[in-house]
Design an enzyme around this catalytic site. Structure first.
Site: not given
Length: 384
Positions: A189, A343
């Site tokens: 990520h 997120d």
């Protein structure tokens, strides 16, 4: 017409019911981790659970006898280590704080799935899997996202925790009103990468300028047995992917090496080991400046606070005569890390993929019957 006091009472009751409805948890975030004893009197039971968990460790024979014996034998030594870092593991404190900050952020960025509430689900110490899901059922949660707090997936860590959830619901059945979905890995990520890069850069900047560029960045992760690697465990490749992306974010500013720590027992484990690497870099290559990064850990615990800080950076560093050795903090409550978590969850909900193909696919040489049953169950029961 009703009396005024009756109308006031009705209005008050409606307001209370409305507030109760508004505060009902819509989305639960189940934060999976190994956990750690909060007090030294929990150490033996913690070790016993690890040593008898065949999803975590597979002895070639007599695990029900060898596991308890090893746990009892190791308890005094491990207790002493916990005493030296303050009497217990801070992993619950950090996981709880991360969960609160995550849900606060999610309520802002994903109002359609709010209110959110986190539930800590540890594998080997309270709060256990059953504790977390008992609270979820009590709160009437509509959707539970099982969120592994290991960014890089391993059958021994993430896999064991997911299997524990399967076993819990296999016995009692999944509630019909609960939607379950899975976030099983997130090693690449972008915000996780930026978080580690920021933490590393800050430590590099604390090294004297004339020594800064020669400092070797040692990315240290928990090792696993080679037989686990050879079965097809994804963990080494996923840790390596994180390392490469972090160094790319840092523009490959320094020499770097991925090393491994926390080996247990006599069998061959994935190396090179962190302490051996430090020793040979100093003694055989004359290197004297290092930055040590716990690249697979998201919060402080025994392996950062004792193994890295005390055993390697302090004791071994002094013995070897290193000039500078800095240990990068775990992400803990770093703002970029909390943004990463939020997120990941928001994207998971938006993409509507309840469980990933990679999670459902077993290692090519898998020998764990629990794994087959568990992954089959997740494939049949997950929805979003």
């Amino acid at each position: 017409m009703l009396p005024k006091h009756t109308l006031r009472l009705l209005a008050k009751n409606i307001t209370v019911r409305h507030a109760s409805t508004e505060s009902k948890v819509k989305t639960g975030i189940v934060m999976l981790n190994m956990g750690g004893p909060q007090h030294t009197d929990q150490v033996h039971d913690y070790l016993h659970r690890i040593m008898t968990d065949r999803d975590m460790i597979q002895f070639p024979f007599a695990q029900n006898q060898l596991g308890p014996w090893i746990a009892k034998r190791r308890t005094p030594e491990v207790k002493k280590k916990y005493e030296e870092i303050g009497g217990g593991s801070p992993i619950l404190k950090w996981t709880d704080l991360q969960g609160k900050l995550l849900c606060k952020k999610l309520d802002e960025v994903s109002p359609e799935s709010a209110p959110h509430k986190h539930y800590v689900s540890f594998r080997y110490v309270h709060p256990f899997t059953e504790d977390a899901f008992r609270e979820i059922e009590k709160d009437g949660v509509e959707r539970a996202i099982v969120f592994s707090q290991y960014p890089q997936y391993s059958c021994a860590t993430s896999g064991s925790s997911f299997n524990a959830i399967y076993k819990h619901f296999h016995k009692k059945g999944l509630p019909s009103n609960l939607k379950l979905s899975v976030i099983d890995r997130w090693s690449t990520h972008p915000l996780l990468v930026k978080c580690f890069a920021d933490l590393i850069q800050k430590e590099i900047n604390l090294i004297p300028e004339e020594k800064r560029r020669e400092a070797i960045i040692l990315f240290s992760a928990h090792s696993i047995p080679l037989k686990t690697v050879n079965r097809g465990d994804a963990y080494p490749s996923e840790v390596g992917a994180t390392v490469q992306l972090v160094m790319q974010e840092l523009n490959f500013c320094n020499p770097y090496q991925l090393v491994w720590q926390s080996k247990v027992g006599p069998l061959p484990w994935l190396g090179p080991f962190t302490d051996d690497a430090l020793t040979d870099y100093v003694k055989k290559q004359g290197k004297k400046n290092f930055v040590v990064v716990p690249i697979a850990f998201v919060n402080e615990h025994i392996e950062t606070l004792h193994e890295l800080d005390i055993e390697y950076c302090k004791e071994l560093g002094e013995k070897l005569g290193v000039e500078n050795i800095r240990r990068v903090p775990a992400p803990n409550d770093h703002p970029l890390f909390i943004e990463a978590l939020s997120d990941i969850v928001k994207t998971h909900l938006k993409n509507k993929v309840a469980v990933g193909h990679k999670f459902l696919n077993r290692c090519p040489h898998c020998v764990n019957a629990n794994c087959l049953k568990s992954k089959t169950w997740y494939g049949e029961n997950c929805q979003i």
